[in-house]
Design a protein around this motif. Structure first.
Motif, PDB file in Angstrom:
ATOM      1  N   THR A   3      -2.384  -7.303  -4.077  1.00 56.01           N
ATOM      2  CA  THR A   3      -3.361  -6.877  -5.054  1.00 56.01           C
ATOM      3  C   THR A   3      -3.112  -7.570  -6.380  1.00 56.01           C
ATOM      4  N   THR A   4      -4.158  -7.622  -7.220  1.00 55.17           N
ATOM      5  CA  THR A   4      -3.999  -8.089  -8.599  1.00 55.17           C
ATOM      6  C   THR A   4      -3.745  -6.865  -9.452  1.00 55.17           C
ATOM      7  N   ASP A   5      -2.526  -6.738  -9.931  1.00 53.60           N
ATOM      8  CA  ASP A   5      -2.099  -5.510 -10.585  1.00 53.60           C
ATOM      9  C   ASP A   5      -2.359  -5.524 -12.076  1.00 53.60           C
ATOM     10  N   ALA A   6      -2.675  -4.348 -12.603  1.00 54.49           N
ATOM     11  CA  ALA A   6      -2.558  -4.121 -14.028  1.00 54.49           C
ATOM     12  C   ALA A   6      -1.075  -4.021 -14.361  1.00 54.49           C
ATOM     13  N   PRO A   7      -0.700  -4.255 -15.629  1.00 51.26           N
ATOM     14  CA  PRO A   7       0.728  -4.192 -15.986  1.00 51.26           C
ATOM     15  C   PRO A   7       1.398  -2.885 -15.591  1.00 51.26           C
ATOM     16  N   ASP A   8       0.709  -1.754 -15.753  1.00 52.03           N
ATOM     17  CA  ASP A   8       1.310  -0.465 -15.394  1.00 52.03           C
ATOM     18  C   ASP A   8       1.591  -0.393 -13.895  1.00 52.03           C
ATOM     19  N   ASP A   9       0.677  -0.913 -13.088  1.00 53.80           N
ATOM     20  CA  ASP A   9       0.893  -0.914 -11.645  1.00 53.80           C
ATOM     21  C   ASP A   9       2.044  -1.834 -11.260  1.00 53.80           C
ATOM     22  N   GLN A  10       2.176  -2.959 -11.950  1.00 50.68           N
ATOM     23  CA  GLN A  10       3.289  -3.866 -11.687  1.00 50.68           C
ATOM     24  C   GLN A  10       4.620  -3.180 -11.967  1.00 50.68           C
ATOM     25  N   ARG A  11       4.668  -2.464 -13.071  1.00 50.36           N
ATOM     26  CA  ARG A  11       5.904  -1.740 -13.416  1.00 50.36           C
ATOM     27  C   ARG A  11       6.197  -0.659 -12.388  1.00 50.36           C
ATOM     28  N   ARG A 123      -3.191   0.455  -3.313  1.00 48.54           N
ATOM     29  CA  ARG A 123      -3.764   0.693  -4.637  1.00 48.54           C
ATOM     30  C   ARG A 123      -3.440   2.121  -5.068  1.00 48.54           C
ATOM     31  N   PHE A 124      -2.954   2.260  -6.293  1.00 49.52           N
ATOM     32  CA  PHE A 124      -2.584   3.573  -6.812  1.00 49.52           C
ATOM     33  C   PHE A 124      -3.834   4.232  -7.393  1.00 49.52           C
ATOM     34  N   THR A 125      -4.619   4.807  -6.497  1.00 56.30           N
ATOM     35  CA  THR A 125      -5.875   5.451  -6.873  1.00 56.30           C
ATOM     36  C   THR A 125      -5.615   6.888  -7.305  1.00 56.30           C
ATOM     37  N   ASP A 126      -6.705   7.633  -7.486  1.00 50.48           N
ATOM     38  CA  ASP A 126      -6.580   9.045  -7.849  1.00 50.48           C
ATOM     39  C   ASP A 126      -6.266   9.930  -6.651  1.00 50.48           C
ATOM     40  N   ARG A 127      -6.241   9.353  -5.455  1.00 48.92           N
ATOM     41  CA  ARG A 127      -5.850  10.138  -4.295  1.00 48.92           C
ATOM     42  C   ARG A 127      -4.462  10.720  -4.558  1.00 48.92           C
ATOM     43  N   PRO A 128      -4.295  12.039  -4.498  1.00 52.04           N
ATOM     44  CA  PRO A 128      -3.029  12.647  -4.933  1.00 52.04           C
ATOM     45  C   PRO A 128      -1.787  12.065  -4.273  1.00 52.04           C
ATOM     46  N   VAL A 130      -1.103   9.038  -3.408  1.00 54.28           N
ATOM     47  CA  VAL A 130      -0.686   7.728  -3.920  1.00 54.28           C
ATOM     48  C   VAL A 130      -0.751   7.632  -5.442  1.00 54.28           C
ATOM     49  N   ALA A 131      -1.360   8.581  -6.110  1.00 54.07           N
ATOM     50  CA  ALA A 131      -1.418   8.554  -7.573  1.00 54.07           C
ATOM     51  C   ALA A 131      -0.011   8.507  -8.146  1.00 54.07           C
ATOM     52  N   ASP A 132       0.221   7.572  -9.061  1.00 53.43           N
ATOM     53  CA  ASP A 132       1.531   7.396  -9.704  1.00 53.43           C
ATOM     54  C   ASP A 132       2.645   7.116  -8.693  1.00 53.43           C
ATOM     55  N   GLY A 133       2.270   6.659  -7.492  1.00 54.44           N
ATOM     56  CA  GLY A 133       3.275   6.348  -6.482  1.00 54.44           C
ATOM     57  C   GLY A 133       3.950   7.571  -5.902  1.00 54.44           C
ATOM     58  N   PHE A 134       3.263   8.737  -5.922  1.00 56.64           N
ATOM     59  CA  PHE A 134       3.916   9.991  -5.521  1.00 56.64           C
ATOM     60  C   PHE A 134       4.546   9.911  -4.138  1.00 56.64           C
ATOM     61  N   ALA A 135       3.828   9.403  -3.148  1.00 61.70           N
ATOM     62  CA  ALA A 135       4.370   9.396  -1.780  1.00 61.70           C
ATOM     63  C   ALA A 135       5.664   8.607  -1.703  1.00 61.70           C
ATOM     64  N   PHE A 136       5.752   7.509  -2.440  1.00 61.44           N
ATOM     65  CA  PHE A 136       6.973   6.713  -2.449  1.00 61.44           C
ATOM     66  C   PHE A 136       8.103   7.485  -3.129  1.00 61.44           C
ATOM     67  N   GLY A 137       7.781   8.174  -4.234  1.00 66.66           N
ATOM     68  CA  GLY A 137       8.791   9.004  -4.886  1.00 66.66           C
ATOM     69  C   GLY A 137       9.249  10.150  -4.018  1.00 66.66           C
ATOM     70  N   MET A 138       8.334  10.733  -3.253  1.00 68.16           N
ATOM     71  CA  MET A 138       8.695  11.811  -2.340  1.00 68.16           C
ATOM     72  C   MET A 138       9.674  11.310  -1.286  1.00 68.16           C
ATOM     73  N   ILE A 139       9.442  10.100  -0.769  1.00 68.30           N
ATOM     74  CA  ILE A 139      10.321   9.549   0.255  1.00 68.30           C
ATOM     75  C   ILE A 139      11.684   9.189  -0.337  1.00 68.30           C
ATOM     76  N   VAL A 140      11.701   8.649  -1.537  1.00 68.47           N
ATOM     77  CA  VAL A 140      12.985   8.390  -2.212  1.00 68.47           C
ATOM     78  C   VAL A 140      13.780   9.685  -2.335  1.00 68.47           C
ATOM     79  N   GLN A 141      13.128  10.740  -2.791  1.00 70.07           N
ATOM     80  CA  GLN A 141      13.829  12.013  -2.961  1.00 70.07           C
ATOM     81  C   GLN A 141      14.270  12.591  -1.631  1.00 70.07           C
ATOM     82  N   HIS A 142      13.421  12.474  -0.611  1.00 73.05           N
ATOM     83  CA  HIS A 142      13.788  12.977   0.712  1.00 73.05           C
ATOM     84  C   HIS A 142      15.039  12.281   1.227  1.00 73.05           C
TER      85      HIS A 142
END
Length: 443
Positions: A3-11, A123-128, A130-142
């Motif tokens: 994807t072509t990321d916005a700076p926030d998405d790249q971070r 893509r980090f859409t408004d879908r809960p 994936v928003a703010d990378g939640f699913a990835f953070g959940m897996i890190v915490q798990h």
């Protein structure tokens, strides 16, 4: 194509990659520290074989990231039931046709390769999810939570020591005995932390009367006095359920303690050393913590009392993310992340104290509270009931604060843990509280 990321998405992508990598490095260190025979062995009926935890974290990563977020075909649909923690009780897992160590390692590596591929495209859409990378953070915490579970398994295993770490820092601050927490409202929980889990949500206002809380966790020295005074032999200090368990289990001291001449020794990951009086006591269950508090003329804090002491800033009236502020924990703040293999002595982390002067609320030992595990007002299960909601009720007591084995990704001022009151294999301790007197409450 990426994807072509916005700076926030790249971070955000860079942060996710860093957290996934850091977490997997810990998993590998814990599983490579022993041979394959140790990996498949069950070291305690309370725990899974280490090889089950290894494949389980890979299976959860496949379920949520590869299949759900990525929409990819299953890699190993045939093993889903084997690594379902609700379908397979821990005591039964050694008898299952688990993936052998080499195959488990290949599986988790293949899953991770797929995750890196999809991370470039998601893509980090408004879908809960994936928003703010939640699913990835959940897996890190798990995975980090299972890393702490595997660390507890290492503490229970017999055999030559395999884990090493430097000792925690020595005390640099004098810590008061107790701290007054003023009456009034505070904000409990969070509605804004993007990787906070469902049971931490939503933020809500809690009104508390004035109370007094220990400025540090109860130490080995204080707990030894309870033991020496016959605390384990006197039913006056125990609830009916606690005394029944103490009797049936033959409890006489914290787990991993043994008599050593006139004193006590404590086994830490295969090595024996003298119990040090200024370290927080660890490996005690809720019933033991409550009995000590009663013997000492105190009580355990409620979960809300613990959180207010940890987060409330009386100057601004706001609740911080951590006792010291909103920035992520550093090595100067708390004993976290398995940097050390036992609790630090009281006074070792003055930079981590709360605005009220309460020390070592984060790291060192999980702290039992008196509260049963419930949802916050307005709780909504997300993304599945089995993470929190199925555990609500009086059977579990809430623990707060994290331990020396808890990673910073799975520990913050709102993070909630829970377990059965009889559990002692976890890295659990406690601090006491009491109601403020009228004079104290009025200042």
């Amino acid at each position: 194509m990426p994807t072509t990321d916005a700076p926030d998405d790249q971070r955000l992508r860079s942060r996710i990659v860093a957290e996934l990598t850091r977490t997997r490095d810990r998993t590998v260190a814990l599983t490579e520290a022993v041979d394959d025979a140790d990996l498949v062995r069950q070291h305690s009926a309370l725990m899974s074989p280490l090889v089950w935890d290894l494949a389980h974290v890979g299976n959860q990563e496949e379920l949520w990231l590869v299949r759900d977020v990525g929409g990819r075909e299953p890699l190993r649909h045939d093993i889903d039931d084997l690594y379902d923690a609700f379908k397979q009780p821990r005591r039964d897992r050694p008898a299952l046709p688990l993936l052998p160590p080499a195959e488990a390692r290949r599986y988790v590596a293949e899953v991770r390769d797929k995750v890196h591929d999809l991370l470039e495209q998601v893509r980090f859409t408004d879908r809960p999810l994936v928003a703010d990378g939640f699913a990835f953070g959940m897996i890190v915490q798990h995975e980090q939570q299972h890393d702490e579970t595997m660390l507890a398994t290492h503490q229970l295993r017999d055999g030559a020591p395999v884990l090493t770490a430097p000792p925690p820092p020595e005390p640099t601050a004098r810590v008061a005995d107790e701290v007054l927490v003023p009456a009034g409202p505070f904000t409990m929980g969070t509605s804004t932390d993007p990787w906070a889990l469902d049971n931490e949500r939503p933020a809500h206002t809690v009104e508390l009367p004035a109370y007094v809380i220990d400025a540090a966790p109860v130490t080995n020295g204080a707990y030894r006095a309870f033991v020496a005074d016959g605390g384990y032999d006197d039913p006056r200090w125990w609830t009916e359920a606690g005394w029944r368990h103490r009797t049936e289990a033959g409890l006489a001291a914290p787990l991993h303690w043994r008599r050593d001449g006139d004193g006590w020794a404590y086994r830490r990951f295969g090595r024996w050393s003298a119990v040090r009086d200024d370290e927080p006591v660890v490996h005690v269950g809720f019933h033991e913590a409550r009995a000590y508090a009663t013997w000492a003329g105190r009580r355990l804090p409620t979960e809300a009392e613990w959180e207010k002491a940890a987060r409330f800033d009386p100057v601004t009236g706001r609740s911080r993310r951590y006792p010291w502020g909103d920035e992520d924990p550093g090595p100067e703040h708390a004993n976290l992340g398995q940097r050390h293999l036992w609790p630090a002595p009281v006074g070792a982390y003055p930079a981590g104290a709360s605005p009220l002067g309460v020390h070592q609320l984060i790291g060192d030992v999980w702290e039992w509270t008196s509260s049963p595990f419930r949802g916050h007002p307005g709780f909504a299960a997300f993304p599945y009931r089995e993470y929190s909601q199925v555990f609500f009720g009086d059977d579990h007591r809430v623990l707060r604060g994290g331990s020396f084995g808890t990673d910073r990704a799975a520990c913050r001022g709102t993070f909630r843990n829970w377990d059965y009151p009889i559990r002692r294999q976890i890295f659990s301790g406690f601090r006491c509280a009491r109601d403020a007197t009228e004079a104290e409450a009025c200042g």
